[in-house]
Design an enzyme around this catalytic site. Structure first.
Site, PDB file in Angstrom:
ATOM      1  N   GLU A 102      35.368   6.351  32.551  1.00 43.40           N
ATOM      2  CA  GLU A 102      36.914   6.507  32.567  1.00 43.40           C
ATOM      3  C   GLU A 102      37.636   6.706  34.029  1.00 43.40           C
ATOM      4  O   GLU A 102      36.921   7.471  34.747  1.00 43.40           O
ATOM      5  CB  GLU A 102      37.472   7.484  31.586  1.00 43.40           C
ATOM      6  CG  GLU A 102      38.238   6.959  30.201  1.00 43.40           C
ATOM      7  CD  GLU A 102      39.703   6.491  30.191  1.00 43.40           C
ATOM      8  OE1 GLU A 102      39.640   5.875  31.314  1.00 43.40           O
ATOM      9  OE2 GLU A 102      40.183   6.422  29.201  1.00 43.40           O
ATOM     10  N   ASP A 103      38.860   6.466  34.458  1.00 42.30           N
ATOM     11  CA  ASP A 103      39.342   6.902  35.522  1.00 42.30           C
ATOM     12  C   ASP A 103      39.931   8.251  35.452  1.00 42.30           C
ATOM     13  O   ASP A 103      39.680   9.116  36.605  1.00 42.30           O
ATOM     14  CB  ASP A 103      40.437   5.770  35.827  1.00 42.30           C
ATOM     15  CG  ASP A 103      41.648   5.530  34.778  1.00 42.30           C
ATOM     16  OD1 ASP A 103      41.285   6.167  33.828  1.00 42.30           O
ATOM     17  OD2 ASP A 103      42.632   4.931  35.065  1.00 42.30           O
ATOM     18  N   ASP A 106      43.740  12.670  30.678  1.00 43.94           N
ATOM     19  CA  ASP A 106      45.112  13.342  30.922  1.00 43.94           C
ATOM     20  C   ASP A 106      45.193  14.187  29.303  1.00 43.94           C
ATOM     21  O   ASP A 106      44.718  15.229  29.250  1.00 43.94           O
ATOM     22  CB  ASP A 106      46.075  12.304  31.074  1.00 43.94           C
ATOM     23  CG  ASP A 106      47.508  12.816  31.462  1.00 43.94           C
ATOM     24  OD1 ASP A 106      47.511  14.141  31.737  1.00 43.94           O
ATOM     25  OD2 ASP A 106      48.553  11.952  31.157  1.00 43.94           O
ATOM     26  N   LYS A 134      42.808  16.140  34.230  1.00 40.29           N
ATOM     27  CA  LYS A 134      43.833  16.930  34.389  1.00 40.29           C
ATOM     28  C   LYS A 134      44.203  17.832  33.235  1.00 40.29           C
ATOM     29  O   LYS A 134      44.742  17.561  32.050  1.00 40.29           O
ATOM     30  CB  LYS A 134      45.333  16.198  34.247  1.00 40.29           C
ATOM     31  CG  LYS A 134      45.723  15.109  35.406  1.00 40.29           C
ATOM     32  CD  LYS A 134      47.106  14.662  35.207  1.00 40.29           C
ATOM     33  CE  LYS A 134      47.292  13.424  36.035  1.00 40.29           C
ATOM     34  NZ  LYS A 134      48.684  12.965  35.388  1.00 40.29           N
ATOM     35  N   PHE A 155      51.164  12.778  38.930  1.00 41.14           N
ATOM     36  CA  PHE A 155      50.875  11.424  38.574  1.00 41.14           C
ATOM     37  C   PHE A 155      50.108  10.693  39.920  1.00 41.14           C
ATOM     38  O   PHE A 155      50.928  10.684  40.677  1.00 41.14           O
ATOM     39  CB  PHE A 155      52.221  10.642  38.209  1.00 41.14           C
ATOM     40  CG  PHE A 155      51.876   9.115  37.764  1.00 41.14           C
ATOM     41  CD1 PHE A 155      51.248   8.961  36.203  1.00 41.14           C
ATOM     42  CD2 PHE A 155      51.943   7.975  38.532  1.00 41.14           C
ATOM     43  CE1 PHE A 155      50.989   7.554  35.765  1.00 41.14           C
ATOM     44  CE2 PHE A 155      51.528   6.837  38.052  1.00 41.14           C
ATOM     45  CZ  PHE A 155      51.069   6.567  36.611  1.00 41.14           C
ATOM     46  N   ARG A 168      46.116   0.081  43.197  1.00 40.62           N
ATOM     47  CA  ARG A 168      45.015   0.253  42.820  1.00 40.62           C
ATOM     48  C   ARG A 168      43.871   0.058  44.060  1.00 40.62           C
ATOM     49  O   ARG A 168      42.748   0.678  44.000  1.00 40.62           O
ATOM     50  CB  ARG A 168      44.605  -0.704  41.608  1.00 40.62           C
ATOM     51  CG  ARG A 168      45.037  -0.914  40.629  1.00 40.62           C
ATOM     52  CD  ARG A 168      44.618  -1.689  39.508  1.00 40.62           C
ATOM     53  NE  ARG A 168      45.524  -2.000  38.145  1.00 40.62           N
ATOM     54  CZ  ARG A 168      45.603  -1.176  37.142  1.00 40.62           C
ATOM     55  NH1 ARG A 168      44.839  -0.078  37.245  1.00 40.62           N
ATOM     56  NH2 ARG A 168      46.281  -1.536  36.185  1.00 40.62           N
TER      57      ARG A 168
HETATM   58  P1  5GP Z   1      45.413  10.105  28.212  1.00 41.35           P
HETATM   59  O1  5GP Z   1      45.401   9.219  26.599  1.00 41.35           O
HETATM   60  O2  5GP Z   1      44.109  10.954  28.398  1.00 41.35           O
HETATM   61  O3  5GP Z   1      46.577  10.924  28.141  1.00 41.35           O
HETATM   62  O4  5GP Z   1      45.555   8.883  29.102  1.00 41.35           O
HETATM   63  C1  5GP Z   1      44.560   8.166  29.849  1.00 41.35           C
HETATM   64  C2  5GP Z   1      45.063   7.168  30.413  1.00 41.35           C
HETATM   65  O5  5GP Z   1      46.456   7.320  31.069  1.00 41.35           O
HETATM   66  C3  5GP Z   1      44.134   6.811  31.642  1.00 41.35           C
HETATM   67  O6  5GP Z   1      43.071   6.000  31.450  1.00 41.35           O
HETATM   68  C4  5GP Z   1      45.335   6.089  32.558  1.00 41.35           C
HETATM   69  O7  5GP Z   1      45.475   4.825  32.505  1.00 41.35           O
HETATM   70  C5  5GP Z   1      46.595   6.732  32.082  1.00 41.35           C
HETATM   71  N1  5GP Z   1      46.893   7.991  33.070  1.00 41.35           N
HETATM   72  C6  5GP Z   1      46.920   9.184  32.985  1.00 41.35           C
HETATM   73  N2  5GP Z   1      47.367   9.958  34.117  1.00 41.35           N
HETATM   74  C7  5GP Z   1      47.319   9.137  34.905  1.00 41.35           C
HETATM   75  C8  5GP Z   1      47.858   9.225  36.343  1.00 41.35           C
HETATM   76  O8  5GP Z   1      48.188  10.294  36.988  1.00 41.35           O
HETATM   77  N3  5GP Z   1      47.910   8.073  37.086  1.00 41.35           N
HETATM   78  C9  5GP Z   1      47.811   6.759  36.679  1.00 41.35           C
HETATM   79  N4  5GP Z   1      47.916   5.802  37.407  1.00 41.35           N
HETATM   80  N5  5GP Z   1      47.303   6.762  35.287  1.00 41.35           N
HETATM   81  C10 5GP Z   1      47.265   7.728  34.470  1.00 41.35           C
END
Ligand code: 5GP
Length: 184
Positions: A102-103, A106, A134, A155, A168
């Site tokens: 995963e990137d 959050d 995060k 973000f 990207r």
């Molecule tokens: P989660 O479901 O954990 O809240 O979110 C995961 C996804 O939200 C990540 O795979 C990404 O695509 C997006 N995301 C969450 N935080 C960020 C951020 O700070 N920057 C970007 N570009 N995408 C984020």
């Protein structure tokens, strides 16, 4: 000279060099842990594609690579918790060792959803590797076995992560200037 993309960045959180060193370290740990096994690397599109391609060059055990794409509803920078698979894996994962790449984690909702789907398919094991975390935003607890960096609640874009599909291709991870959001 700043490029047009770079001039939208307020602050660089992680430099190209820092990322490179961390990715190498993660690849070495994974290689060590999976010495006698074969791995299926599951990349989560699109954000993880760049991290994944750098990471696997440091993994020294046999692997195959597959991808899932997940969409999440809600505002662009806020996850709603409603997620669905828009591109499924191509291979069967039953009885295989899975590493999800995963990137960023959050709220944890996307990963939690994906983990439930993957576990239901009866793999031999499942672990998670995420470049960014995060932790202050977490809504569901998820185990990240291989973690790159913990970052503050900002973000971020770059190194695979986008804002409206842009940024990207930046080689670092940075925070956008507020007027970039305001213009959208
Ligand atoms: P989660 O479901 O954990 O809240 O979110 C995961 C996804 O939200 C990540 O795979 C990404 O695509 C997006 N995301 C969450 N935080 C960020 C951020 O700070 N920057 C970007 N570009 N995408 C984020």
């Amino acid at each position: 000279m700043l490029t047009r993309l770079e001039s939208d960045i307020q602050e660089i959180l992680l430099s190209e060099e820092e990322i490179e060193a961390k990715v190498k370290e993660l690849g070495e740990r994974i290689s060590e842990d999976y010495q006698d096994r074969e791995l299926v690397i599951v990349g989560v599109l699109r954000g993880a594609f760049l991290f994944l391609s750098d990471l696997i060059r440091h993994i020294k055990v046999p692997i195959s690579v597959d991808f899932v794409a997940i969409s999440s509803y809600g505002g662009y920078t806020e996850s709603s918790g409603v997620v669905k698979i828009v591109k499924d894996l191509d291979e069967s994962i039953e009885g295989r060792h899975i590493l999800i790449v995963e990137d960023i984690v959050d709220t944890g909702l996307t990963l939690d959803y994906l983990l439930r789907i993957i576990r239901a398919r009866k793999p031999a094991s499942v672990k998670v590797c995420a470049l960014l975390d995060k932790p202050t935003r977490r809504q569901v607890e998820v185990d990240i076995h291989y973690k790159g960096f913990e970052i503050p609640d900002k973000f971020v874009v770059g190194y695979g992560l986008d804002f409206n599909q842009r940024y990207r291709n930046l080689p670092f991870v940075g925070v956008l200037k507020p007027d970039v959001y305001a213009g959208k």
